[in-house]
Design a protein around this motif. Structure first.
Motif, PDB file in Angstrom:
ATOM      1  N   LEU A 177       0.848  -1.189   0.000  1.00 49.23           N
ATOM      2  CA  LEU A 177       0.000   0.000   0.000  1.00 49.23           C
ATOM      3  C   LEU A 177       0.883   1.239   0.000  1.00 49.23           C
ATOM      4  CD1 LEU A 177      -2.918   1.189   0.262  1.00 49.23           C
ATOM      5  CD2 LEU A 177      -2.534   1.204   2.740  1.00 49.23           C
ATOM      6  N   LYS A 178       0.717   2.065  -1.041  1.00 49.52           N
ATOM      7  CA  LYS A 178       1.518   3.286  -1.141  1.00 49.52           C
ATOM      8  C   LYS A 178       0.610   4.507  -1.115  1.00 49.52           C
ATOM      9  CE  LYS A 178       5.700   1.650  -3.441  1.00 49.52           C
ATOM     10  NZ  LYS A 178       6.691   1.944  -4.489  1.00 49.52           N
ATOM     11  N   VAL A 179       1.049   5.511  -0.388  1.00 46.57           N
ATOM     12  CA  VAL A 179       0.324   6.784  -0.293  1.00 46.57           C
ATOM     13  C   VAL A 179       1.100   7.818  -1.096  1.00 46.57           C
ATOM     14  CG1 VAL A 179      -0.611   8.539   1.245  1.00 46.57           C
ATOM     15  CG2 VAL A 179      -0.523   6.151   1.995  1.00 46.57           C
ATOM     16  N   ILE A 180       0.502   8.288  -2.192  1.00 53.03           N
ATOM     17  CA  ILE A 180       1.166   9.243  -3.086  1.00 53.03           C
ATOM     18  C   ILE A 180       0.480  10.607  -2.973  1.00 53.03           C
ATOM     19  CG2 ILE A 180       1.969   9.658  -5.436  1.00 53.03           C
ATOM     20  CD1 ILE A 180       2.941   7.004  -4.369  1.00 53.03           C
ATOM     21  N   PRO A 181       1.197  11.656  -2.568  1.00 49.28           N
ATOM     22  CA  PRO A 181       0.591  12.996  -2.532  1.00 49.28           C
ATOM     23  C   PRO A 181       0.210  13.464  -3.932  1.00 49.28           C
ATOM     24  CG  PRO A 181       2.678  12.913  -1.321  1.00 49.28           C
ATOM     25  CD  PRO A 181       2.596  11.659  -2.109  1.00 49.28           C
ATOM     26  N   LYS A 182      -0.904  14.125  -4.036  1.00 53.05           N
ATOM     27  CA  LYS A 182      -1.330  14.651  -5.338  1.00 53.05           C
ATOM     28  C   LYS A 182      -0.466  15.844  -5.758  1.00 53.05           C
ATOM     29  CE  LYS A 182      -6.251  13.403  -4.878  1.00 53.05           C
ATOM     30  NZ  LYS A 182      -7.629  13.931  -4.845  1.00 53.05           N
ATOM     31  N   ARG A 183      -0.137  16.677  -4.795  1.00 54.90           N
ATOM     32  CA  ARG A 183       0.622  17.892  -5.114  1.00 54.90           C
ATOM     33  C   ARG A 183       2.011  17.535  -5.649  1.00 54.90           C
ATOM     34  NH1 ARG A 183       0.358  22.770  -0.929  1.00 54.90           N
ATOM     35  NH2 ARG A 183      -1.799  22.546  -1.660  1.00 54.90           N
ATOM     36  N   ASN A 184       2.401  18.269  -6.682  1.00 62.27           N
ATOM     37  CA  ASN A 184       3.724  18.127  -7.306  1.00 62.27           C
ATOM     38  C   ASN A 184       3.928  16.764  -7.982  1.00 62.27           C
ATOM     39  OD1 ASN A 184       4.333  20.697  -6.275  1.00 62.27           O
ATOM     40  ND2 ASN A 184       5.153  19.831  -4.388  1.00 62.27           N
ATOM     41  N   SER A 185       2.813  16.129  -8.407  1.00 56.77           N
ATOM     42  CA  SER A 185       2.922  14.846  -9.107  1.00 56.77           C
ATOM     43  C   SER A 185       1.989  14.825 -10.313  1.00 56.77           C
ATOM     44  CB  SER A 185       2.570  13.685  -8.172  1.00 56.77           C
ATOM     45  OG  SER A 185       3.478  13.589  -7.104  1.00 56.77           O
ATOM     46  N   VAL A 186       2.398  14.085 -11.344  1.00 54.89           N
ATOM     47  CA  VAL A 186       1.566  13.880 -12.535  1.00 54.89           C
ATOM     48  C   VAL A 186       1.335  12.381 -12.664  1.00 54.89           C
ATOM     49  CG1 VAL A 186       1.360  14.170 -15.035  1.00 54.89           C
ATOM     50  CG2 VAL A 186       2.521  15.918 -13.670  1.00 54.89           C
ATOM     51  N   PHE A 187       0.068  11.987 -12.802  1.00 52.04           N
ATOM     52  CA  PHE A 187      -0.306  10.579 -12.873  1.00 52.04           C
ATOM     53  C   PHE A 187      -0.798  10.233 -14.274  1.00 52.04           C
ATOM     54  CE2 PHE A 187      -0.909  12.182  -8.621  1.00 52.04           C
ATOM     55  CZ  PHE A 187      -0.345  11.213  -7.801  1.00 52.04           C
ATOM     56  N   ALA A 188      -0.439   9.058 -14.753  1.00 45.27           N
ATOM     57  CA  ALA A 188      -0.891   8.582 -16.058  1.00 45.27           C
ATOM     58  C   ALA A 188      -1.913   7.472 -15.857  1.00 45.27           C
ATOM     59  CB  ALA A 188       0.293   8.064 -16.878  1.00 45.27           C
ATOM     60  N   VAL A 189      -3.005   7.550 -16.636  1.00 42.22           N
ATOM     61  CA  VAL A 189      -4.056   6.532 -16.608  1.00 42.22           C
ATOM     62  C   VAL A 189      -4.247   6.027 -18.030  1.00 42.22           C
ATOM     63  CG1 VAL A 189      -6.440   6.011 -15.990  1.00 42.22           C
ATOM     64  CG2 VAL A 189      -5.206   7.767 -14.734  1.00 42.22           C
ATOM     65  N   GLU A 190      -4.193   4.707 -18.212  1.00 37.94           N
ATOM     66  CA  GLU A 190      -4.333   4.122 -19.557  1.00 37.94           C
ATOM     67  C   GLU A 190      -5.530   3.184 -19.591  1.00 37.94           C
ATOM     68  OE1 GLU A 190      -4.200   1.265 -22.681  1.00 37.94           O
ATOM     69  OE2 GLU A 190      -3.732   0.723 -20.604  1.00 37.94           O
ATOM     70  N   ILE A 191      -6.347   3.309 -20.644  1.00 40.89           N
ATOM     71  CA  ILE A 191      -7.479   2.410 -20.849  1.00 40.89           C
ATOM     72  C   ILE A 191      -7.774   2.306 -22.343  1.00 40.89           C
ATOM     73  CG2 ILE A 191      -9.079   4.307 -20.346  1.00 40.89           C
ATOM     74  CD1 ILE A 191     -11.135   2.198 -19.535  1.00 40.89           C
ATOM     75  N   ASP A 192      -7.771   1.102 -22.852  1.00 39.23           N
ATOM     76  CA  ASP A 192      -8.077   0.817 -24.253  1.00 39.23           C
ATOM     77  C   ASP A 192      -7.229   1.657 -25.219  1.00 39.23           C
ATOM     78  OD1 ASP A 192      -9.918  -0.939 -23.274  1.00 39.23           O
ATOM     79  OD2 ASP A 192     -11.663   0.309 -23.713  1.00 39.23           O
ATOM     80  N   GLY A 193      -5.968   1.856 -24.891  1.00 40.25           N
ATOM     81  CA  GLY A 193      -5.074   2.594 -25.775  1.00 40.25           C
ATOM     82  C   GLY A 193      -5.051   4.093 -25.536  1.00 40.25           C
ATOM     83  N   PHE A 194      -5.983   4.625 -24.740  1.00 40.15           N
ATOM     84  CA  PHE A 194      -6.008   6.050 -24.422  1.00 40.15           C
ATOM     85  C   PHE A 194      -5.198   6.282 -23.151  1.00 40.15           C
ATOM     86  CE2 PHE A 194      -9.598   5.906 -27.234  1.00 40.15           C
ATOM     87  CZ  PHE A 194      -9.639   7.164 -27.831  1.00 40.15           C
ATOM     88  N   VAL A 195      -4.293   7.237 -23.209  1.00 38.11           N
ATOM     89  CA  VAL A 195      -3.486   7.589 -22.044  1.00 38.11           C
ATOM     90  C   VAL A 195      -3.838   9.011 -21.636  1.00 38.11           C
ATOM     91  CG1 VAL A 195      -1.182   7.869 -21.081  1.00 38.11           C
ATOM     92  CG2 VAL A 195      -1.607   6.068 -22.762  1.00 38.11           C
ATOM     93  N   SER A 196      -4.289   9.164 -20.407  1.00 38.67           N
ATOM     94  CA  SER A 196      -4.661  10.482 -19.885  1.00 38.67           C
ATOM     95  C   SER A 196      -3.756  10.823 -18.716  1.00 38.67           C
ATOM     96  CB  SER A 196      -6.126  10.477 -19.439  1.00 38.67           C
ATOM     97  OG  SER A 196      -6.491  11.733 -18.916  1.00 38.67           O
ATOM     98  N   HIS A 197      -3.377  12.105 -18.610  1.00 37.27           N
ATOM     99  CA  HIS A 197      -2.496  12.544 -17.523  1.00 37.27           C
ATOM    100  C   HIS A 197      -3.281  13.415 -16.543  1.00 37.27           C
ATOM    101  CE1 HIS A 197       0.567  11.347 -20.489  1.00 37.27           C
ATOM    102  NE2 HIS A 197       1.319  11.114 -19.424  1.00 37.27           N
ATOM    103  N   ILE A 198      -3.080  13.140 -15.277  1.00 37.27           N
ATOM    104  CA  ILE A 198      -3.742  13.872 -14.202  1.00 37.27           C
ATOM    105  C   ILE A 198      -2.697  14.704 -13.474  1.00 37.27           C
ATOM    106  CG2 ILE A 198      -5.009  13.654 -12.030  1.00 37.27           C
ATOM    107  CD1 ILE A 198      -6.002  10.924 -13.032  1.00 37.27           C
ATOM    108  N   TYR A 199      -2.906  16.008 -13.440  1.00 41.45           N
ATOM    109  CA  TYR A 199      -2.015  16.902 -12.701  1.00 41.45           C
ATOM    110  C   TYR A 199      -2.539  17.006 -11.273  1.00 41.45           C
ATOM    111  CZ  TYR A 199       0.323  18.169 -17.024  1.00 41.45           C
ATOM    112  OH  TYR A 199       1.052  18.132 -18.184  1.00 41.45           O
ATOM    113  N   GLY A 200      -1.854  16.328 -10.372  1.00 39.01           N
ATOM    114  CA  GLY A 200      -2.325  16.211  -8.996  1.00 39.01           C
ATOM    115  C   GLY A 200      -2.535  17.530  -8.289  1.00 39.01           C
TER     116      GLY A 200
END
Length: 219
Positions: free
Chosen positions: A173-196
């Protein structure tokens, strides 16, 4: 109106109703006896005077009961912390346990975006993802000011205002702060980036927020 009330019931209707009309004298006797029994302690003169001025409230009239609303007890934030409501037990920190949730999340996103196809508009998909629920999504830390977070990947099990909690394939179990991080989400070939840093909201609050389109976003 009084004449109508004192009028005799026709014999054919009386036969159907099973009642027999009484004479005016008998009706007056019954009314007086009824009022005398219903209003004890009052003489005939007082009853007659009362009948002329206002409606009579009989002694056996039911009183309206006041309905008291029961207040539902809600746990305070301190009580929730003490009871560890939001803490995941160690025996439940298994990656395999959350794979069905991940499959449900993928189907939820497909339905939300009306099917992810090659001709789908990326901006429309991105706008819908901004307000979506990410519990069950596989998140990857693409960029971060803290190098130790970069590359961390896992299924999102809890989203709070300032952090994402993910379960990795190694059952950690990892706790990742949203601030100062960019997250990538991939589904069915689409990659979306979330600016925390722009995502520091609860999922329920984010669904009603209007996001502004910006050319560049800093960490």
């Amino acid at each position: 109106m009084e004449g109508l009330l004192r009028a005799k019931i026709p014999s054919d209707q009386g036969h159907i109703l099973g009642v027999v009309s009484q004479s005016e004298k008998h009706a007056d006797r019954f009314t007086n006896a009824f009022l005398k029994n219903s209003l004890p302690g009052m003489c005939k003169t007082e009853i007659d005077k009362l009948m002329l001025h206002k409606a009579v409230i009989l002694d056996y009239c039911r009183k309206k009961e006041k309905k008291t609303k029961k207040k539902t007890k809600v746990l305070s934030a301190k009580q929730r912390r003490q009871m560890k409501v939001f803490q995941l037990k160690p025996e439940h920190q298994k990656y395999e346990l959350f794979l069905p949730l991940h499959e449900l999340w993928k189907q939820y996103i497909r339905d939300l975006c009306n099917g992810l196809k090659a001709e789908s508009n990326p901006q429309t998909v991105q706008q819908r993802l901004l307000k979506a629920d990410f519990h069950g999504a596989v998140l990857t830390v693409a960029r971060s000011k803290c190098p130790s977070y970069i590359g961390a990947t896992g299924i999102l099990v809890q989203e709070m205002k300032h952090v994402f909690k993910i379960i990795t394939a190694e059952d950690k179990l990892k706790v990742i702060p949203k601030r100062n991080s960019v997250f990538a989400v991939e589904i069915d070939g689409f990659v979306s980036h979330i600016y925390g840093s722009k995502f520091e909201l609860r999922s329920s609050e984010r669904s009603a927020k209007k996001f502004k389109v910006k050319g560049t976003i800093d960490l």
